[in-house]
Scaffold this motif. Structure first.
Motif, mmCIF file in Angstrom:
data_model
loop_
_atom_site.group_PDB
_atom_site.id
_atom_site.type_symbol
_atom_site.label_atom_id
_atom_site.label_comp_id
_atom_site.label_asym_id
_atom_site.label_seq_id
_atom_site.Cartn_x
_atom_site.Cartn_y
_atom_site.Cartn_z
ATOM 1 N N UNK A 73 0.836 -1.210 0.000
ATOM 2 C CA UNK A 73 0.000 0.000 0.000
ATOM 3 C C UNK A 73 0.867 1.255 0.000
ATOM 4 N N UNK A 74 0.382 2.276 -0.643
ATOM 5 C CA UNK A 74 1.114 3.531 -0.687
ATOM 6 C C UNK A 74 1.102 4.204 0.673
ATOM 7 N N UNK A 75 2.238 4.751 1.069
ATOM 8 C CA UNK A 75 2.350 5.470 2.339
ATOM 9 C C UNK A 75 2.383 6.964 2.028
ATOM 10 N N UNK A 76 1.312 7.646 2.383
ATOM 11 C CA UNK A 76 1.155 9.046 1.994
ATOM 12 C C UNK A 76 1.482 9.988 3.142
ATOM 13 N N UNK A 77 2.277 10.991 2.858
ATOM 14 C CA UNK A 77 2.505 12.097 3.784
ATOM 15 C C UNK A 77 2.172 13.388 3.060
ATOM 16 N N UNK A 78 1.680 14.365 3.816
ATOM 17 C CA UNK A 78 1.206 15.607 3.207
ATOM 18 C C UNK A 78 1.844 16.805 3.903
ATOM 19 N N UNK A 79 2.151 17.836 3.122
ATOM 20 C CA UNK A 79 2.627 19.106 3.672
ATOM 21 C C UNK A 79 2.169 20.226 2.759
ATOM 22 N N UNK A 80 2.058 21.446 3.343
ATOM 23 C CA UNK A 80 1.620 22.609 2.581
ATOM 24 C C UNK A 80 2.798 23.531 2.316
ATOM 25 N N UNK A 81 2.708 24.282 1.232
ATOM 26 C CA UNK A 81 3.781 25.226 0.899
ATOM 27 C C UNK A 81 3.919 26.298 1.964
ATOM 28 N N UNK A 82 2.832 26.680 2.599
ATOM 29 C CA UNK A 82 2.838 27.567 3.767
ATOM 30 C C UNK A 82 1.542 27.317 4.526
ATOM 31 N N UNK A 83 1.514 27.714 5.779
ATOM 32 C CA UNK A 83 0.380 27.349 6.632
ATOM 33 C C UNK A 83 -0.624 28.478 6.822
ATOM 34 N N UNK A 84 -0.275 29.716 6.434
ATOM 35 C CA UNK A 84 -1.218 30.817 6.637
ATOM 36 C C UNK A 84 -0.929 31.938 5.652
ATOM 37 N N UNK A 85 -1.921 32.867 5.564
ATOM 38 C CA UNK A 85 -1.794 33.996 4.646
ATOM 39 C C UNK A 85 -2.621 35.154 5.164
ATOM 40 N N UNK A 86 -2.077 36.367 5.057
ATOM 41 C CA UNK A 86 -2.792 37.586 5.430
ATOM 42 C C UNK A 86 -3.288 38.248 4.150
ATOM 43 N N UNK A 87 -4.591 38.548 4.088
ATOM 44 C CA UNK A 87 -5.148 39.200 2.912
ATOM 45 C C UNK A 87 -5.851 40.481 3.337
ATOM 46 N N UNK A 88 -5.968 41.450 2.441
ATOM 47 C CA UNK A 88 -6.607 42.726 2.794
ATOM 48 C C UNK A 88 -8.124 42.577 2.917
ATOM 49 N N UNK A 89 -8.740 43.624 3.476
ATOM 50 C CA UNK A 89 -10.192 43.622 3.658
ATOM 51 C C UNK A 89 -10.913 43.509 2.322
ATOM 52 N N UNK A 90 -10.311 44.015 1.258
ATOM 53 C CA UNK A 90 -10.961 43.969 -0.056
ATOM 54 C C UNK A 90 -11.037 42.557 -0.621
ATOM 55 N N UNK A 91 -10.342 41.590 -0.026
ATOM 56 C CA UNK A 91 -10.375 40.223 -0.503
ATOM 57 C C UNK A 91 -9.499 40.026 -1.719
ATOM 58 N N UNK A 92 -9.706 38.936 -2.443
ATOM 59 C CA UNK A 92 -8.908 38.656 -3.633
ATOM 60 C C UNK A 92 -8.781 37.158 -3.869
#
Length: 364
Positions: free
Chosen positions: A199-218
């Motif tokens: 069976x495949x052994x899967x591990x996961x990670x993200x390029x970064x864990x958080x992000x700050x965005x302006x009030x205007x969104x995007x």
């Protein structure tokens, strides 16, 4: 009886069709006498009535002799010698096949093989196909795992093919046999033995864990990293975050999403991918004041970050309120008089210096 022997010859050669065999039969009768038992004595002469067709002297028929005759033809056939001495066409044979013996489902297996042309003529283009099978028995209706395409192979020549092959992620773990075939009547099972798929052994990670965005969104994105064949799905825990790209995938991928504009206090939400949490922090809605004095003799339109937010009459001052953004660029454009609907004169556009993290009221 001879038709049955020809069927066996066709099966032995695995050609798919012998075509006209007469030239080979006559050639073998001359070059390999053991293929045929030549009958040289006897006849098939019978009495006939003189003056009837083909009867000139009261008898009709032929006498056997060395080689071909009209009594026994080339003679009787020695089937074993016929098959052994028949000139074979190209015959492709896998002479070596090796592979990894333990691989992961959805991963790669390294395969190396050698194919030889043991026939007496060159082959045309052909393909070597590789299969996984639950037993050593070969089944030609199985979907090929991979294939090597060859342009041809001279008689007596050998060539090879090797490289990594993808193992289907959906293949159930277990023991399999790797089989290769250039000729489906002559397949070869891997010399290195059975292949164990784990069976495949899967591990996961993200390029970064958080992000700050302006009030205007995007709109923005982040990356999930995992092994080939590992599946994932993404979901947001707040309604102001929307996944706009693929919400599911296999292997490493990108999750694109949009954040709606914030009209209140600062807030936070998350996107969860394969148990990994990506946090989105959005700044609170903040008003910025723009006080603009227009000393021109025509009105102007006012833009903030490229979007028109209002206008100011000629020789007047006006106040505008806009939501804050990380960077503010204010510009104006003269509202030109028109003649029959067409603006007169040249455009007049001006830009003010960019303001980072604006707050409060600014005079222009």
């Amino acid at each position: 009886m001879f038709a049955g022997i020809v069927v066996l010859l066709n099966q032995y050669l695995a050609t798919g069709g012998l075509g006209n065999i007469n030239p080979n039969l006559y050639a073998l009768a001359q070059s390999v006498p053991t293929v045929l038992h030549d009958v040289t004595t006897g006849n098939n002469i019978v009495s006939c009535q003189t003056a009837t067709p083909n009867c000139s002297n009261g008898t009709f028929g032929y006498t056997a002799g060395p080689g071909y005759d009209q009594v026994t033809g080339l003679g009787s056939v020695d089937a074993t010698n016929l098959l052994a001495n028949w000139p074979t066409p190209s015959r492709l044979q896998i002479t070596a096949l090796s592979s990894d013996t333990r691989v992961v489902s959805g991963g790669k297996i390294n395969v190396s093989l050698t194919v030889s042309n043991t026939g007496q003529t060159s082959s045309g283009p052909f393909q070597i196909q590789i299969y996984f099978s639950a037993s050593t028995a070969f089944s030609s209706n199985r979907t090929a795992l991979a294939q090597c395409s060859m342009q041809g192979l001279a008689a007596g020549a050998t060539t090879s093919c090797s490289g990594p092959v993808n193992v289907p992620a959906g293949l159930q773990p277990g023991t399999y046999y790797l089989i290769a075939a250039a000729d489906i009547l002559n397949p070869r099972v891997s010399d290195t033995g059975p292949v164990t798929i784990t069976p495949i052994s899967c591990t996961y990670s993200l390029s970064n864990s958080s992000l700050q965005i302006p009030a205007a969104g995007g709109t923005t994105s982040f990356t999930i990293n995992t092994q080939a064949g590992c599946q994932w799905s993404a979901s947001a825990n707040v309604n102001w975050l929307t996944i706009i790209g693929a919400a599911t995938g296999t292997g490493s991928g990108t999750i694109a999403f949009s954040a709606a504009a914030d009209s209140g206090a600062a807030r936070a939400g998350s996107i969860v991918v394969a148990g990994q949490q990506f946090t989105v922090n959005q700044a609170a809605y903040v008003n910025v004041g723009l006080q603009i004095t227009n000393n021109l003799v025509y009105p102007v339109s006012v833009s903030a970050n490229g979007a028109v937010v209002g206008s100011v009459n000629a020789s007047s001052t006006a106040s505008l309120t806009i939501p804050a953004s990380a960077t503010l660029v204010v510009s104006f454009e003269l509202i030109r008089p028109t003649l029959s609907g067409a603006p007169l004169g040249d455009p007049m556009i001006g830009y003010f210096n960019a303001i980072n993290n604006p707050a409060g009221t600014y005079l222009f």
